[in-house]
Scaffold this motif. Structure first.
Motif, PDB file in Angstrom:
ATOM      1  N   ALA A  37       0.826  -1.219   0.000  1.00  0.00           N
ATOM      2  CA  ALA A  37       0.000   0.000   0.000  1.00  0.00           C
ATOM      3  C   ALA A  37       0.859   1.268   0.000  1.00  0.00           C
ATOM      4  O   ALA A  37       0.594   2.188  -0.792  1.00  0.00           O
ATOM      5  N   PRO A  38       1.908   1.372   0.823  1.00  0.00           N
ATOM      6  CA  PRO A  38       2.749   2.581   0.764  1.00  0.00           C
ATOM      7  C   PRO A  38       3.481   2.716  -0.578  1.00  0.00           C
ATOM      8  O   PRO A  38       3.669   3.827  -1.076  1.00  0.00           O
ATOM      9  N   PHE A  39       3.861   1.586  -1.166  1.00  0.00           N
ATOM     10  CA  PHE A  39       4.516   1.618  -2.477  1.00  0.00           C
ATOM     11  C   PHE A  39       3.565   2.183  -3.529  1.00  0.00           C
ATOM     12  O   PHE A  39       3.952   3.034  -4.338  1.00  0.00           O
ATOM     13  N   ALA A  40       2.311   1.722  -3.526  1.00  0.00           N
ATOM     14  CA  ALA A  40       1.321   2.239  -4.482  1.00  0.00           C
ATOM     15  C   ALA A  40       1.063   3.724  -4.242  1.00  0.00           C
ATOM     16  O   ALA A  40       0.914   4.496  -5.199  1.00  0.00           O
ATOM     17  N   ASP A  41       1.013   4.136  -2.971  1.00  0.00           N
ATOM     18  CA  ASP A  41       0.840   5.563  -2.662  1.00  0.00           C
ATOM     19  C   ASP A  41       2.014   6.379  -3.196  1.00  0.00           C
ATOM     20  O   ASP A  41       1.830   7.484  -3.708  1.00  0.00           O
ATOM     21  N   GLU A  42       3.211   5.823  -3.058  1.00  0.00           N
ATOM     22  CA  GLU A  42       4.405   6.510  -3.574  1.00  0.00           C
ATOM     23  C   GLU A  42       4.330   6.653  -5.091  1.00  0.00           C
ATOM     24  O   GLU A  42       4.652   7.711  -5.642  1.00  0.00           O
ATOM     25  N   LEU A  43       3.883   5.597  -5.771  1.00  0.00           N
ATOM     26  CA  LEU A  43       3.757   5.668  -7.230  1.00  0.00           C
ATOM     27  C   LEU A  43       2.764   6.746  -7.647  1.00  0.00           C
ATOM     28  O   LEU A  43       2.995   7.473  -8.612  1.00  0.00           O
TER      29      LEU A  43
ATOM     30  N   THR B 133      -1.773   0.897  -8.905  1.00  0.00           N
ATOM     31  CA  THR B 133      -2.083  -0.209  -7.996  1.00  0.00           C
ATOM     32  C   THR B 133      -0.898  -1.158  -8.015  1.00  0.00           C
ATOM     33  O   THR B 133      -0.156  -1.227  -9.005  1.00  0.00           O
ATOM     34  N   ALA B 134      -0.733  -1.890  -6.926  1.00  0.00           N
ATOM     35  CA  ALA B 134       0.364  -2.850  -6.844  1.00  0.00           C
ATOM     36  C   ALA B 134      -0.113  -4.079  -6.093  1.00  0.00           C
ATOM     37  O   ALA B 134      -0.944  -3.995  -5.195  1.00  0.00           O
ATOM     38  N   THR B 135       0.416  -5.230  -6.501  1.00  0.00           N
ATOM     39  CA  THR B 135       0.110  -6.500  -5.861  1.00  0.00           C
ATOM     40  C   THR B 135       1.417  -7.244  -5.626  1.00  0.00           C
ATOM     41  O   THR B 135       2.235  -7.367  -6.544  1.00  0.00           O
ATOM     42  N   LEU B 136       1.584  -7.714  -4.411  1.00  0.00           N
ATOM     43  CA  LEU B 136       2.739  -8.523  -4.062  1.00  0.00           C
ATOM     44  C   LEU B 136       2.254  -9.962  -3.958  1.00  0.00           C
ATOM     45  O   LEU B 136       1.446 -10.283  -3.094  1.00  0.00           O
ATOM     46  N   ALA B 137       2.724 -10.794  -4.871  1.00  0.00           N
ATOM     47  CA  ALA B 137       2.259 -12.182  -4.931  1.00  0.00           C
ATOM     48  C   ALA B 137       3.399 -13.118  -4.563  1.00  0.00           C
ATOM     49  O   ALA B 137       4.550 -12.715  -4.447  1.00  0.00           O
ATOM     50  N   GLY B 138       3.052 -14.365  -4.390  1.00  0.00           N
ATOM     51  CA  GLY B 138       4.054 -15.370  -4.089  1.00  0.00           C
ATOM     52  C   GLY B 138       4.374 -15.441  -2.606  1.00  0.00           C
ATOM     53  O   GLY B 138       3.752 -14.778  -1.776  1.00  0.00           O
ATOM     54  N   THR B 139       5.358 -16.253  -2.301  1.00  0.00           N
ATOM     55  CA  THR B 139       5.793 -16.413  -0.915  1.00  0.00           C
ATOM     56  C   THR B 139       6.943 -15.460  -0.636  1.00  0.00           C
ATOM     57  O   THR B 139       7.489 -14.838  -1.555  1.00  0.00           O
TER      58      THR B 139
END
Length: 187
Positions: free
Chosen positions: A106-112, A122-128
């Motif tokens: 969420a902070p990364f997307a706000d920064e973008l 928008t950003a999504t962090l997927a995987g392990t």
């Protein structure tokens, strides 16, 4: 509002209903549920079969239309990767820490969104945690510079996110979309 997605859904629904009707009407006539024709009248004029090549062309066209429809439907199912909860545990008896990946990015997307020329992000962090992947979708304004935004994401945004998540590297994919919205101009 995602206009292409809404148009795709509308067209899929329209063609689906059209194909259902194309199959249901002859079946309803055949089983005498729709009395359009009399009992003694044929559905098509004449009793001769068409030339063999017409049957092959019709079958090939039907297969092509069916495959195109399946491909179109499969494209509608493509979604962003599923987010997860990462668990940080070295000693399960001492407790653990859980981090929702949606909260992590969420902070990364706000920064973008704060970058010049960016309309939305928008950003999504997927995987392990051992095998993470970042997917970002950035809407660029008319006067935005995608290469400058990409460079800033690569040199500032992603390294900052890696530092915050204590990751050595973070494989990422950034998708740029363009909007007709003009940026704010200072006169």
């Amino acid at each position: 509002m995602n206009r292409p997605a809404a148009l795709n859904r509308t067209l899929i629904a329209f063609f689906g209903l059209l194909l259902v009707a194309a199959g249901a009407i002859p079946a309803a006539i055949r089983f005498r549920r729709l009395p359009v024709l009399g009992d003694d009248r044929p559905l098509v004029p004449g009793t001769d079969l068409p030339p063999t090549w017409v049957l092959y062309v019709t079958a090939a066209a039907g297969i092509v239309v069916a495959l195109a429809g399946l491909r179109w439907l499969a494209a509608q199912l493509a979604r962003k990767p599923r987010s997860r909860v990462w668990r940080f545990e070295t000693d399960p008896d001492a407790g653990g820490t859980e981090l929702a990946t949606t909260a992590a990015v969420a902070p990364f997307a706000d920064e973008l969104r704060a970058y010049p020329g960016v309309h939305a992000a928008t950003a999504t962090l997927a995987g392990t945690r051992e095998n993470p992947a970042l997917v970002a979708v950035v809407s660029v304004e008319q006067d935005g510079d995608p290469s400058e935004i990409r460079d800033r994401i690569r040199t500032e945004g992603i390294p900052r996110l890696c530092q915050a998540l204590d990751l050595d590297s973070l494989p990422s994919r950034v998708e740029f979309r363009f909007t007709t919205t003009a940026g704010t101009r200072v006169a």
